[in-house]
Design an enzyme around this catalytic site. Structure first.
Site, mmCIF file in Angstrom:
data_model
loop_
_atom_site.group_PDB
_atom_site.id
_atom_site.type_symbol
_atom_site.label_atom_id
_atom_site.label_comp_id
_atom_site.label_asym_id
_atom_site.label_seq_id
_atom_site.Cartn_x
_atom_site.Cartn_y
_atom_site.Cartn_z
ATOM 1 N N SER A 111 -1.130 7.102 7.298
ATOM 2 C CA SER A 111 -2.404 6.715 6.695
ATOM 3 C C SER A 111 -2.740 4.768 7.287
ATOM 4 O O SER A 111 -1.711 4.289 7.595
ATOM 5 C CB SER A 111 -1.200 6.649 5.834
ATOM 6 O OG SER A 111 -2.764 6.143 4.419
ATOM 7 N N SER A 112 -4.095 4.956 6.543
ATOM 8 C CA SER A 112 -4.557 3.924 6.942
ATOM 9 C C SER A 112 -4.281 2.932 5.562
ATOM 10 O O SER A 112 -4.111 1.153 6.555
ATOM 11 C CB SER A 112 -6.032 3.479 6.677
ATOM 12 O OG SER A 112 -6.304 4.723 5.460
ATOM 13 N N CYS A 113 -2.928 2.934 5.032
ATOM 14 C CA CYS A 113 -2.624 1.505 4.029
ATOM 15 C C CYS A 113 -1.988 0.882 4.657
ATOM 16 O O CYS A 113 -1.081 0.249 4.226
ATOM 17 C CB CYS A 113 -2.970 2.280 2.462
ATOM 18 S SG CYS A 113 -1.023 3.351 3.359
ATOM 19 N N TYR A 140 4.878 2.858 0.104
ATOM 20 C CA TYR A 140 4.779 4.337 1.221
ATOM 21 C C TYR A 140 4.082 3.046 2.843
ATOM 22 O O TYR A 140 5.216 3.837 3.460
ATOM 23 C CB TYR A 140 3.502 4.646 0.192
ATOM 24 C CG TYR A 140 2.636 5.536 1.385
ATOM 25 C CD1 TYR A 140 3.212 7.038 1.375
ATOM 26 C CD2 TYR A 140 1.096 5.679 1.733
ATOM 27 C CE1 TYR A 140 2.394 8.005 2.100
ATOM 28 C CE2 TYR A 140 0.812 6.529 2.012
ATOM 29 C CZ TYR A 140 1.729 7.576 2.676
ATOM 30 O OH TYR A 140 1.014 8.536 3.050
ATOM 31 N N LYS A 144 5.102 4.188 6.557
ATOM 32 C CA LYS A 144 4.918 4.984 7.306
ATOM 33 C C LYS A 144 4.656 4.049 8.453
ATOM 34 O O LYS A 144 4.926 4.053 9.325
ATOM 35 C CB LYS A 144 3.221 5.148 6.346
ATOM 36 C CG LYS A 144 2.931 5.721 5.662
ATOM 37 C CD LYS A 144 3.333 7.143 6.188
ATOM 38 C CE LYS A 144 3.789 8.232 5.895
ATOM 39 N NZ LYS A 144 3.849 9.958 5.931
ATOM 40 N N HIS A 183 -5.948 11.461 -5.511
ATOM 41 C CA HIS A 183 -6.441 9.980 -5.208
ATOM 42 C C HIS A 183 -7.949 10.449 -5.387
ATOM 43 O O HIS A 183 -8.452 11.210 -6.574
ATOM 44 C CB HIS A 183 -6.769 10.419 -3.905
ATOM 45 C CG HIS A 183 -5.588 9.842 -3.035
ATOM 46 N ND1 HIS A 183 -4.626 10.663 -2.479
ATOM 47 C CD2 HIS A 183 -5.101 9.011 -2.098
ATOM 48 C CE1 HIS A 183 -3.935 10.967 -1.693
ATOM 49 N NE2 HIS A 183 -3.728 9.030 -1.666
HETATM 50 O O1 GFB Z 1 -7.903 6.814 -4.246
HETATM 51 P P1 GFB Z 1 -7.333 6.360 -4.199
HETATM 52 O O2 GFB Z 1 -6.259 6.686 -5.844
HETATM 53 O O3 GFB Z 1 -6.848 5.261 -3.201
HETATM 54 O O4 GFB Z 1 -8.177 5.133 -5.265
HETATM 55 P P2 GFB Z 1 -6.368 3.890 -2.594
HETATM 56 C C1 GFB Z 1 -9.371 4.816 -4.048
HETATM 57 C C2 GFB Z 1 -10.128 3.911 -4.912
HETATM 58 O O5 GFB Z 1 -10.659 4.329 -6.059
HETATM 59 C C3 GFB Z 1 -9.519 2.726 -6.436
HETATM 60 C C4 GFB Z 1 -10.508 3.699 -7.893
HETATM 61 O O6 GFB Z 1 -10.741 1.652 -6.578
HETATM 62 C C5 GFB Z 1 -9.106 3.337 -7.404
HETATM 63 O O7 GFB Z 1 -9.949 2.150 -8.928
HETATM 64 N N1 GFB Z 1 -10.848 4.868 -8.176
HETATM 65 C C6 GFB Z 1 -12.097 5.160 -9.650
HETATM 66 C C7 GFB Z 1 -9.926 6.091 -9.077
HETATM 67 N N2 GFB Z 1 -11.816 6.426 -10.330
HETATM 68 C C8 GFB Z 1 -10.916 6.311 -9.575
HETATM 69 C C9 GFB Z 1 -9.864 7.959 -10.206
HETATM 70 O O8 GFB Z 1 -10.408 8.224 -11.655
HETATM 71 N N3 GFB Z 1 -8.715 8.115 -10.082
HETATM 72 C C10 GFB Z 1 -8.304 7.724 -9.255
HETATM 73 N N4 GFB Z 1 -7.208 7.981 -8.231
HETATM 74 N N5 GFB Z 1 -8.694 6.284 -8.042
HETATM 75 C C11 GFB Z 1 -4.767 5.208 -1.809
HETATM 76 C C12 GFB Z 1 -2.513 4.897 -1.611
HETATM 77 O O9 GFB Z 1 -5.296 4.012 -2.187
HETATM 78 O O10 GFB Z 1 -5.331 5.530 -0.461
HETATM 79 C C13 GFB Z 1 -1.881 5.795 -0.521
HETATM 80 O O11 GFB Z 1 -2.423 4.400 -2.777
HETATM 81 C C14 GFB Z 1 -2.365 6.027 0.135
HETATM 82 O O12 GFB Z 1 -0.988 5.325 -0.517
HETATM 83 C C15 GFB Z 1 -3.832 6.481 -0.303
HETATM 84 O O13 GFB Z 1 -2.589 5.520 1.749
HETATM 85 C C16 GFB Z 1 -4.990 6.757 1.755
HETATM 86 O O14 GFB Z 1 -7.726 4.002 -1.301
HETATM 87 O O15 GFB Z 1 -6.876 3.008 -3.251
#
Ligand code: GFB
Length: 318
Positions: A111-113, A140, A144, A183
């Site tokens: 993953s890119s993280c 995580y 990875k 996500h």
């Molecule tokens: O997709 P996401 O959960 O993961 O959140 P990351 C991306 C951005 O979207 C954050 C915002 O800034 C969240 O605060 N966001 C806005 C939301 N509304 C929502 C919502 O309703 N749900 C969610 N989930 N986010 C993940 C990592 O990071 O990316 C994992 O935690 C993994 O480890 C994955 O690498 C690809 O992009 O921040």
């Protein structure tokens, strides 16, 4: 010569997840007749003995490691043990059994993280381990990173042809739409759909809306996975992305447009933003001859159609 022929025995670990199911569809469509899969209940990849016995019995020639404990920003922050322990065990057991049973090629999906929170943008592969990680998904990311290191170590010490691909944020059919663990893209699709149906005025968007993310349609990742298996044999991560990113606010507006939700966005600052930007430098893969082909709007439309269908099927089942 191609490592993948129609008869190649391929073990696809994690075939029911977002990534694994896309790769499974693709392998089936392409006529691969010898694909081995196991559900979580049939084979616990955290169980070293069970994994060894499975490899002993099946003897796959190629392994695609798409099994992982994954989740969105909140799930990662709330359950770091699951994200660290499960992913370390899965990666250790599968790479070691692959080495012991002479697997010809293994593709490890990360993953890119894995990259530092403040890596240069777009993020080149060589920025790995050059700075501190984003705290919301550090557990995580460490697992990875360990998986990449394992692949490289088996290559260096034992000549194993294990490679690692690092996809950017993925979405598509088969995604997780649970609002606590998903996500952002599936979460906003669901929230906007339900708000439209229930005629609500606003949808809650976590954080400030300013973070930027890159989104790759999962069928494009499946295409890249097969390309990498046939064309790459080198240590270190290889980025897989589109080369374009978008703010969360603009993503929300795009999803609203696709869904037909006409209300407002209500930003909830109590929720984390996560890393400010995460755009991969995809020049390595582009130079090798691969680029993503699905536009973001097109991919969101396909995902929304899948979601409506899945909801309909669920409703029909009661
Ligand atoms: O997709 P996401 O959960 O993961 O959140 P990351 C991306 C951005 O979207 C954050 C915002 O800034 C969240 O605060 N966001 C806005 C939301 N509304 C929502 C919502 O309703 N749900 C969610 N989930 N986010 C993940 C990592 O990071 O990316 C994992 O935690 C993994 O480890 C994955 O690498 C690809 O992009 O921040």
């Amino acid at each position: 010569m191609s490592i993948l022929t129609p008869d190649t025995k391929i073990y696809l670990a994690g075939h029911r997840g977002l990534v694994g199911s896309a790769i499974h569809r693709r392998l089936e469509n392409d006529g691969f007749a010898n694909v081995v899969t196991r559900t979580h209940t049939e084979l616990d990849l955290k169980d070293q003995v069970a994994v060894r016995d499975f490899f002993e019995a099946e003897r796959p020639e190629v392994v695609i490691l798409a099994a992982a404990k994954v989740g969105g920003i909140l799930a990662n922050s709330e359950a770091p043990v699951d994200f660290l322990y499960d992913n370390l065990m899965i990666a250790s057991n599968v790479t070691h059994a692959s080495y012991q049973h002479d697997v010809k090629k293994l593709l490890n999906l990360g993953s890119s993280c894995i990259y530092p929170k403040f890596a240069p943008q777009p993020i080149p592969e060589d920025s790995l381990l050059t700075g501190a990680l984003e705290p919301t998904n550090r557990a995580y990311a460490v697992a990875k990173i360990a998986a990449i290191e394992l692949c490289d170590a088996y290559r260096q010490q034992h000549g194993a042809d294990f490679i690692s691909a690092m996809p950017t944020n993925l979405y598509g059919p088969g995604d997780n739409f649970d609002l606590r663990t998903s996500h952002v893209l599936p979460a906003l699709l669901r929230k906007m759909h339900e708000a439209k149906v229930e005629r609500r005025d606003a949808v809650e968007v976590w954080g400030s809306g300013t973070p930027r993310r890159e989104f790759l349609f999962v069928d494009d990742l499946a295409d890249a996975a097969l390309f990498l298996l046939d064309n790459v044999s080198e240590p270190g991560p290889i980025n897989v992305g589109t080369g374009e990113d978008i703010t969360i606010r603009d993503l929300a507006l795009l999803i609203a447009d696709v869904v037909g939700f006409e209300g407002d966005l209500a930003f909830d600052a109590s929720k984390p933003d996560g890393t400010p930007r995460k755009l991969l430098d995809v020049s390595r893969l582009r130079d090798l001859g691969w680029t993503a082909s699905t536009g973001l709007r097109e991919g969101i439309e396909a995902t929304y159609a899948w979601y409506l269908n899945a909801r309909g099927a669920q409703g029909a089942r009661g």
